[in-house]
Every structure is written in C-alpha cells, then in structure tokens.
Design a protein around this motif. Structure first.
Motif, PDB file in Angstrom:
ATOM      1  N   GLY A 205      19.085 -24.768 -25.056  1.00  0.00           N
ATOM      2  CA  GLY A 205      20.028 -25.550 -24.273  1.00  0.00           C
ATOM      3  C   GLY A 205      19.820 -27.037 -24.456  1.00  0.00           C
ATOM      4  N   ALA A 209      22.698 -29.455 -26.121  1.00  0.00           N
ATOM      5  CA  ALA A 209      23.418 -30.248 -25.116  1.00  0.00           C
ATOM      6  C   ALA A 209      23.923 -31.592 -25.639  1.00  0.00           C
ATOM      7  CB  ALA A 209      22.538 -30.447 -23.890  1.00  0.00           C
ATOM      8  N   LEU A 238      24.951 -22.970 -23.420  1.00  0.00           N
ATOM      9  CA  LEU A 238      23.886 -23.922 -23.118  1.00  0.00           C
ATOM     10  C   LEU A 238      22.946 -23.412 -22.036  1.00  0.00           C
ATOM     11  CD1 LEU A 238      25.935 -27.247 -23.079  1.00  0.00           C
ATOM     12  CD2 LEU A 238      24.694 -26.208 -24.980  1.00  0.00           C
ATOM     13  N   GLY A 242      20.790 -26.527 -20.093  1.00  0.00           N
ATOM     14  CA  GLY A 242      21.625 -27.273 -21.026  1.00  0.00           C
ATOM     15  C   GLY A 242      22.877 -27.810 -20.362  1.00  0.00           C
ATOM     16  N   THR A 310      28.917 -23.968 -28.952  1.00  0.00           N
ATOM     17  CA  THR A 310      27.761 -24.840 -29.173  1.00  0.00           C
ATOM     18  C   THR A 310      26.755 -24.114 -30.053  1.00  0.00           C
ATOM     19  OG1 THR A 310      27.105 -24.075 -26.964  1.00  0.00           O
ATOM     20  CG2 THR A 310      27.954 -26.296 -27.138  1.00  0.00           C
TER      21      THR A 310
END
Length: 337
Positions: A205, A209, A238, A242, A310
C-alpha cells in the motif's frame, strides 16, 4: 499542436465512448465469504478449482470468467477483435494460456495490479480509435501463486506483518463494444511511474499510494474539477494504510478527498477475515469492478465512478537486488448509460 482527444497532461476524453456490454467475476472461497459475496457470479469451492496446481486453477478461473462475460454479451470468441489480459504469474502465463484456448488476437499486459484498468483504458482507445468493434479484456490473481512467487511459500507459514495484504483469488472480465446498451467509458487516465523509495514487499500500500495520488490529482487538474465531480473515486488495492496515505498525499497537493473516496482492497474483505491491511492483486480491482461496481451501476445505485488500478512494479529479482518498489496507477471514468 496537441492530440485532439487529450485533456491536459494525462487524460484522454473519448469522442465515441465505448460501451461495457457485459462483465463477469469469479472469486475464491475467502473472497466468497466477504462483504461483497453476493455480487460475484461464481465462488470457487477451494483454491485448486478442480486442477492439480494453483497456477492451473488461476488460468482456469480467468478463462471461465472470460467465457462467462462473452456469454452474457451474447457473443463468441470469433466476434472479438482483440483480447487484452494479464496476471502476476511468471510472464503472465494465466493470460497466455487463456489466449491459446480462446484463439482471439491477443495482447498480453503487465501493469501488476493495475492491469484490469490498463486493459480498460487500452481497449477503449482501440474502439474509440476505430481499430476494433469488440474487445474482451480481463485480469486475474491467486493468493497461493502470488505468495510463493513474491514472498514466501504458503507451506512455510510465515507470520505476516500488519501492513501485509491478502492477494485476491479470482478474475474479472469485460466485453467492450463500439455500440450497444450499458455503461460507457468516457475517459482514460494513463499514469506515471512514481517511486518514493519504499522497498518492503509486505507494505504494498505504501509503495503504490504515491502513484495513485499522482494519477488522481493530475486527472482532476486536467479536467479542472473537484473530487465531488464523481459519485465515487476508487483505487484498486491499496488497503487501509495505502488509502490513508493517498488522502494525505492528495491533500498536500491541494486536493481534499472526502467520503466518496474508497479502495477495492478495503471493500472486498472485512476485519473478521484476518487479512490485515486488506486485499491486493490483479483480481482485487477486477472482481470489485466487474462484480460490485458495475452491478451497483446496473441497479441504478451508482451513476458514475473514477476508478484506477494500482500496481507495484516489483519482481523477486529487483527485491533481491535491493531495489525499491515503483508504483503505477491507470484509471478510467465510467458513466451510467
């Protein structure tokens, strides 16, 4: 002279927004016990899914998810112009072998856990650009295959720190079309690789981030709109730590994220399931998007969302050589029809 469909530095606005004709999701048993269990199409009874190895199980889950998405759209593999897919396993073997079975012209993707949204962005570009009528795309991951590739074999029973996340077992798939009924992908946001020096593979995370915050902030500045423009802003995986970092990093750049900001890794499990920081993996954003988000949109409870996958761009090789973990965040905006 700038590109006609570009807004600002990283945002693409589609002239003819592609349609999400169908979506499908299959998850593993742990995910099937979580708070989103009623949104998934199928829940595997065990981690082997009728196969002899975890890797074969992961490939089977991806293939069945893609076949289910095609069936929902009333289409066949021969109708697809392109297949876009990826995973985390050793040169994207789950996607490669699925492409072998389906026989669709194939482009393998590796964006780590951002792969589902990378596929949505690229598939939408192919359709809006006039290069395709139909695109099938998806991503998958498996807890056991990812753990032994990136961290430790599950048989060792290594104690996980509280910052660790649980790789989601499952797959999501979408059929995009040039025309038809369904939500539309109105924008794509291509992320930059961002690295703040985090090197702990048990703290993904924190590694991802900065890239997530960068993509969110740059998109909102590209379109010159506040976060409240979207009913929901959601990151891919995340986890709870995160997510907190993204809120802080965005605020440092003048963007205040409110209650409309959430993370797929936070939503897919609850605290009673002992996943520590939440969910991760390619299937985290893929299953939450193809299951929860698009079904909420179909039910009329969600009008639009800005979602971004992500990804942590690491490998066992880079970690063993002392490299930090770069992050990436690719996004799309989806609007109800």
């Amino acid at each position: 002279m700038g590109a006609a469909k570009k807004i600002g530095r990283q945002t693409i606005a589609f002239a003819n927004p592609p349609v999400i004709l169908s979506a499908a999701s299959i998850v593993g048993p742990k995910e099937g016990e979580g708070p989103l269990k009623d949104y998934f199409d199928r829940i595997a009874g065990d981690m082997y899914y009728g196969e002899k190895t975890w890797e074969k199980a992961e490939q089977k889950i991806l293939q069945e998810t893609m076949e289910l998405a095609l069936s929902k759209a009333g289409l066949k593999p021969a109708d697809m112009d392109f297949l876009l897919a990826g995973d985390l396993s050793n040169q994207i073997i789950a996607a490669n072998f699925t492409a072998r079975s389906l026989g669709i012209p194939f482009m393998g993707l590796y964006g780590a856990c951002s792969t589902m949204y990378e596929g949505l962005a690229l598939g939408s570009m192919l359709i809006d650009g006039g290069f395709a009528r139909y695109v099938l795309l998806g991503a998958c991951s498996h807890y056991a295959t990812a753990e032994r590739q990136y961290r430790f074999p599950t048989e060792q029973g290594v104690q996980r720190p509280m910052s660790a996340q649980w790789t989601v077992t499952g797959s999501g798939a979408v059929v995009l079309g040039k025309t038809g009924q369904g939500p539309r992908v109105t924008h794509a946001i291509i992320g930059r690789v961002v690295d703040y020096g985090e090197g702990d593979p048990n703290n993904m995370g924190a590694a991802m981030a900065p890239a997530a915050a960068d993509t969110i902030v740059r998109h909102l500045k590209d379109i010159d709109q506040p976060p409240e423009t979207y009913e929901l802003i959601i990151t891919g995986d995340l986890g709870k730590y995160g997510r907190e970092l993204v809120i802080r990093l965005a605020e440092q750049q003048g963007i205040v994220l409110g209650t409309n900001y959430q993370d797929c890794g936070v939503l897919i499990f609850d605290e009673s399931q002992d996943t520590h920081a939440g969910g991760s993996g390619c299937a985290c954003s893929a299953t939450v998007t193809c299951g929860y988000l698009l079904k909420e949109m179909k039910a009329g409870r969600l009008k639009n969302f800005f979602g971004l996958g992500t990804g942590a761009l690491l490998s066992p090789c880079s970690c063993q050589q002392g490299e930090s973990i770069p992050g990436i965040g690719h996004g799309v905006v989806v609007q109800a029809n």
